[in-house]
Scaffold this motif. Structure first.
Motif, PDB file in Angstrom:
ATOM      1  N   GLY A 173      -8.122  -8.600   9.534  1.00 27.38           N
ATOM      2  CA  GLY A 173      -8.635  -7.960  10.640  1.00 27.38           C
ATOM      3  C   GLY A 173      -9.412  -8.911  11.526  1.00 27.38           C
ATOM      4  O   GLY A 173      -9.917  -9.962  11.055  1.00 27.38           O
ATOM      5  N   PHE A 211      -2.628   2.647   7.870  1.00 27.06           N
ATOM      6  CA  PHE A 211      -2.391   1.625   8.963  1.00 27.06           C
ATOM      7  C   PHE A 211      -1.208   1.566   9.404  1.00 27.06           C
ATOM      8  O   PHE A 211      -0.994   1.265  10.756  1.00 27.06           O
ATOM      9  N   ASN A 225       0.837  -1.342   0.038  1.00 28.44           N
ATOM     10  CA  ASN A 225      -0.111   0.015  -0.040  1.00 28.44           C
ATOM     11  C   ASN A 225       1.048   1.233   0.061  1.00 28.44           C
ATOM     12  O   ASN A 225       2.201   1.271  -0.116  1.00 28.44           O
ATOM     13  N   ARG A 259      -5.732  -8.532   0.439  1.00 31.96           N
ATOM     14  CA  ARG A 259      -5.771  -7.109  -0.097  1.00 31.96           C
ATOM     15  C   ARG A 259      -4.495  -6.353   0.701  1.00 31.96           C
ATOM     16  O   ARG A 259      -4.601  -6.649   1.962  1.00 31.96           O
ATOM     17  N   ASP A 290     -11.210 -11.908  -1.197  1.00 35.31           N
ATOM     18  CA  ASP A 290     -11.564 -10.517  -1.191  1.00 35.31           C
ATOM     19  C   ASP A 290     -10.402  -9.959   0.131  1.00 35.31           C
ATOM     20  O   ASP A 290     -10.209  -8.817   0.221  1.00 35.31           O
ATOM     21  N   ALA A 338      -3.312  -3.512   3.382  1.00 36.12           N
ATOM     22  CA  ALA A 338      -3.832  -2.862   4.380  1.00 36.12           C
ATOM     23  C   ALA A 338      -4.281  -1.363   4.056  1.00 36.12           C
ATOM     24  O   ALA A 338      -3.635  -0.845   3.243  1.00 36.12           O
ATOM     25  N   GLU A 339      -5.090  -0.795   4.547  1.00 33.74           N
ATOM     26  CA  GLU A 339      -5.628   0.263   4.443  1.00 33.74           C
ATOM     27  C   GLU A 339      -4.499   1.666   4.444  1.00 33.74           C
ATOM     28  O   GLU A 339      -3.600   1.336   5.361  1.00 33.74           O
ATOM     29  N   PRO A 340      -4.431   2.427   3.574  1.00 36.43           N
ATOM     30  CA  PRO A 340      -3.250   3.537   3.809  1.00 36.43           C
ATOM     31  C   PRO A 340      -3.480   4.194   5.055  1.00 36.43           C
ATOM     32  O   PRO A 340      -4.342   4.559   5.637  1.00 36.43           O
ATOM     33  N   ASP A 371       1.793   3.304   2.221  1.00 34.75           N
ATOM     34  CA  ASP A 371       2.715   3.645   3.372  1.00 34.75           C
ATOM     35  C   ASP A 371       4.114   2.925   3.188  1.00 34.75           C
ATOM     36  O   ASP A 371       5.130   3.453   3.653  1.00 34.75           O
TER      37      ASP A 371
END
Length: 255
Positions: A176, A205, A161, A199, A196, A201-203, A163
């Motif tokens: 999660g 995180f 991601n 994927r 799904d 990690a969210e930006p 990061d």
């Protein structure tokens, strides 16, 4: 990729995070490397009505998956990572992906910025707000020629991601807590049902902290390897030369 990580939380913190009733005591580990034993959590199987049996089980596994069909381990590559894009089809991983999906708890992982094909600056990549994460993993039990069995494991990776994309192109898949049961359920959920979850990690995180090259050596196992390396940051800045203007023919100069 993920070639080193750490697990420094207490046993109680780790058990609570993973939803385990109990967990054998273990020490903080700051520099976990492939071929070493790591903690993995799998589904304990279907529950009988009214049963109080825990639905998750923890076990120690060798970090480096060996497929059951391998006859000679010498010369076989060390499979400590599995690419999410091909994990359901690749012969080395597809059986484990279908039947033995697991979680590997971690406090964070290490990554290196590549420099000329060699390891450059090391970074300690950790959750920005602290706490633990659970990496998606696969477990395979390998029967050795002598008759003994060995539980082995690979950590699933995906593209990085925002990061850490400027450090490395890959990162571990993080599952999660709300998805632990779905990922571990190999009885009613096929690989396509959990695709799904594989994927980035969210930006925001993770945060990447520059550290010294102490982490490069597996023998270094103390907390000092996670200390922020101000000197390394300053040195990297000092080594950056200002870019010279283009020459008259429109090409950049070499020096």
């Amino acid at each position: 990729m993920c070639g080193r990580f750490a697990l420094t939380a207490t046993t109680d913190q780790t058990a609570a995070f993973l939803g385990l009733a109990e967990l054998e005591e273990f020490p903080a580990r700051y520099n976990i490397a492939p071929t070493q034993p790591i903690l993995a959590v799998l589904s304990a199987g279907p529950q009988a009505p009214g049963s109080n049996r825990p639905d998750r089980a923890a076990m120690l596994v060798r970090w480096g998956l060996i497929p059951a069909w391998v006859k000679e381990t010498r010369g076989f590559p060390l499979l400590f990572n599995a690419r999410s894009e091909s994990v359901a089809e690749k012969a080395s991983f597809r059986t484990a992906m279908r039947h033995r999906r697991a979680l590997v708890p971690a406090s964070g992982f290490y990554e290196w910025r590549q420099a000329g094909g060699r390891k450059g600056q090391a970074y300690w990549v950790r959750p920005r707000h602290g706490g633990l994460v659970a990496f998606a993993a696969l477990v395979e039990t390998y029967a050795e020629p002598g008759g003994s069995e060995m539980d082995t494991c690979a950590i699933v990776t995906t593209h990085a991601n925002a990061d850490i994309a400027d450090i490395h192109e890959r990162m571990p898949v993080v599952i999660g807590p709300q998805d632990f049961s779905r990922w571990l359920d190999c009885r009613t959920r096929e690989p396509r049902h959990v695709a799904d979850l594989m994927r980035p990690a969210e930006p925001g995180f993770f945060e990447a902290v520059p550290v010294s090259d102490l982490v490069n050596k597996v023998a270094n196992t103390g907390p000092e390897i996670q200390e922020k390396s101000v000197a390394t940051q300053a040195g990297a800045t000092a080594r950056q030369k200002p870019r010279k203007p283009e020459t008259d023919d429109g090409q950049m100069t070499l020096f």
